[in-house]
Design an enzyme around this catalytic site. Sequence first.
Site, PDB file in Angstrom:
ATOM      1  N   HIS A  72      32.171  46.793  33.335  1.00  0.00           N
ATOM      2  CA  HIS A  72      32.442  45.422  33.815  1.00  0.00           C
ATOM      3  C   HIS A  72      31.149  44.854  34.391  1.00  0.00           C
ATOM      4  O   HIS A  72      30.834  45.047  35.564  1.00  0.00           O
ATOM      5  CB  HIS A  72      33.562  45.459  34.869  1.00  0.00           C
TER       6      HIS A  72
ATOM      7  N   HIS B 255      28.681  41.272  33.894  1.00  0.00           N
ATOM      8  CA  HIS B 255      28.339  39.977  33.274  1.00  0.00           C
ATOM      9  C   HIS B 255      26.825  39.902  33.209  1.00  0.00           C
ATOM     10  O   HIS B 255      26.172  39.891  34.264  1.00  0.00           O
ATOM     11  CB  HIS B 255      28.894  38.822  34.111  1.00  0.00           C
TER      12      HIS B 255
ATOM     13  N   HIS C  27      40.045  39.422  32.783  1.00  0.00           N
ATOM     14  CA  HIS C  27      40.069  39.468  34.241  1.00  0.00           C
ATOM     15  C   HIS C  27      41.489  39.059  34.663  1.00  0.00           C
ATOM     16  O   HIS C  27      41.997  38.015  34.221  1.00  0.00           O
ATOM     17  CB  HIS C  27      39.093  38.455  34.837  1.00  0.00           C
TER      18      HIS C  27
ATOM     19  N   GLU D 248      42.353  39.526  40.192  1.00  0.00           N
ATOM     20  CA  GLU D 248      41.219  39.515  41.127  1.00  0.00           C
ATOM     21  C   GLU D 248      41.629  38.593  42.280  1.00  0.00           C
ATOM     22  O   GLU D 248      41.752  39.020  43.411  1.00  0.00           O
ATOM     23  CB  GLU D 248      39.951  38.995  40.426  1.00  0.00           C
TER      24      GLU D 248
ATOM     25  N   ASP E  90      29.938  44.207  38.264  1.00  0.00           N
ATOM     26  CA  ASP E  90      30.361  42.813  38.033  1.00  0.00           C
ATOM     27  C   ASP E  90      29.157  41.876  37.858  1.00  0.00           C
ATOM     28  O   ASP E  90      28.777  41.575  36.731  1.00  0.00           O
ATOM     29  CB  ASP E  90      31.277  42.342  39.163  1.00  0.00           C
TER      30      ASP E  90
HETATM   31  N1  HPA Z   1      35.441  36.823  38.062  1.00  0.00           N
HETATM   32  C1  HPA Z   1      35.661  35.826  37.214  1.00  0.00           C
HETATM   33  N2  HPA Z   1      34.715  35.308  36.467  1.00  0.00           N
HETATM   34  C2  HPA Z   1      33.492  35.790  36.558  1.00  0.00           C
HETATM   35  C3  HPA Z   1      33.197  36.834  37.406  1.00  0.00           C
HETATM   36  C4  HPA Z   1      34.234  37.388  38.200  1.00  0.00           C
HETATM   37  O1  HPA Z   1      34.062  38.322  39.002  1.00  0.00           O
HETATM   38  N3  HPA Z   1      31.877  37.089  37.262  1.00  0.00           N
HETATM   39  C5  HPA Z   1      31.400  36.243  36.323  1.00  0.00           C
HETATM   40  N4  HPA Z   1      32.385  35.441  35.892  1.00  0.00           N
HETATM   41 ZN    ZN Z   2      33.854  40.000  36.293  1.00  0.00          ZN
END
Ligand code: HPA
Ligand code: ZN
Length: 339
Positions: A17, A19, A197, A200, A278
């Site tokens: 995970h 980005h 996702h 969260e 992340d």
């Molecule tokens: N959550 C949602 N979108 C995102 C995240 C995240 O942690 N990081 C980059 N885009």
């Molecule tokens: Zn993410």
Amino acid sequence: MSDLNALIDALPKAELHLHLEGSLEPEQLMEFAARNKVDIPFKTLEEVRAAYEFSNLQDFLDIYYQGMSVLQTEADFHDLTDAYLKRVAADNVRHVEVFFDPQGHTERGIPFEVPIKGILKALDAAEDKYGITYRLIMCFLRHLSEEDAFETLKQAEPWLSRIHGVGLDSSEMGHPPSKFAKVFEACRARGLKLVAHAGEEGPPSYVYEAIDELKIDRIDHGNRSLEDDALVARIRDAGLTLTVCPLSNLSLCVVDDLKDHPMKKMLALGLKATINSDDPAYFGGYLNQNFRETAAAVGLTREEIIQLAKNSFTGSFLPKAEQAKHLADIDEVAARYGV
Ligand code: HPA
Ligand code: ZN
């Protein structure tokens, strides 16, 4: 160095995970802004660092999209990806499954092929250069429409043999997974792996939707699943992996204190949880830092740390035979540390 940290450093790990755009360090943001002559509202590194301070997901996303504006050329995307790979090679990461957000770029006039060419060039070189294998996951921005996601899938069509899966990210609240059921169905029909996702910031119902309507292969975050015992049983019984991001959770106030992080509880419930970074440039640490701080805060045992390293490979999209090699390497390190 504590024994625990030495074990964390020595273990082979996968990151599931991440980005790529979230690995843009302040120094790089300044460098790319200068070389591309992009105006940014920061004059010094300190000003950039001060802006990397958030109280929720949307706060972060606003800065994250602003940061992206300095990424203009294939070389920028290559250098960004290569810097991430170099950084995690030092953390003994052997495999990565990384996200990119094409709509964050096409929306500001950068053609689809610019980011993907630069990213793939760095990823393709990673095995020889750093001993790291990869999968590439294209994310749809959930604050945009499903029609936009279909348009992105169309632009991705010539690249689909190089893209292994699709994901869903950006602002979660008000944008439930069901909004993207049709485009995920189309991606599944093309043989792509599916992740999203969910949970969260969003409620357990969003996690149910990701499983039942998007038919995902893996859940990104999933923290709020713990509010629903039946959902926990569902995830456990289906053997679904959760890609959990402790320092992200702390930065975005998903947890108020790392001591309250549910990682240990997830493992005790029999969930296949993994540790990930992340957006490491924004959330204060790469993979081993996430392991170290979580282990110290919630009191992970050596056995739990080894389990997490194993979960990172068994939860990956690598073929079983390749997973087995990494698991054997983990057993060897564990034996060396007397676990
Ligand atoms: N959550 C949602 N979108 C995102 C995240 C995240 O942690 N990081 C980059 N885009
Ligand atoms: Zn993410």
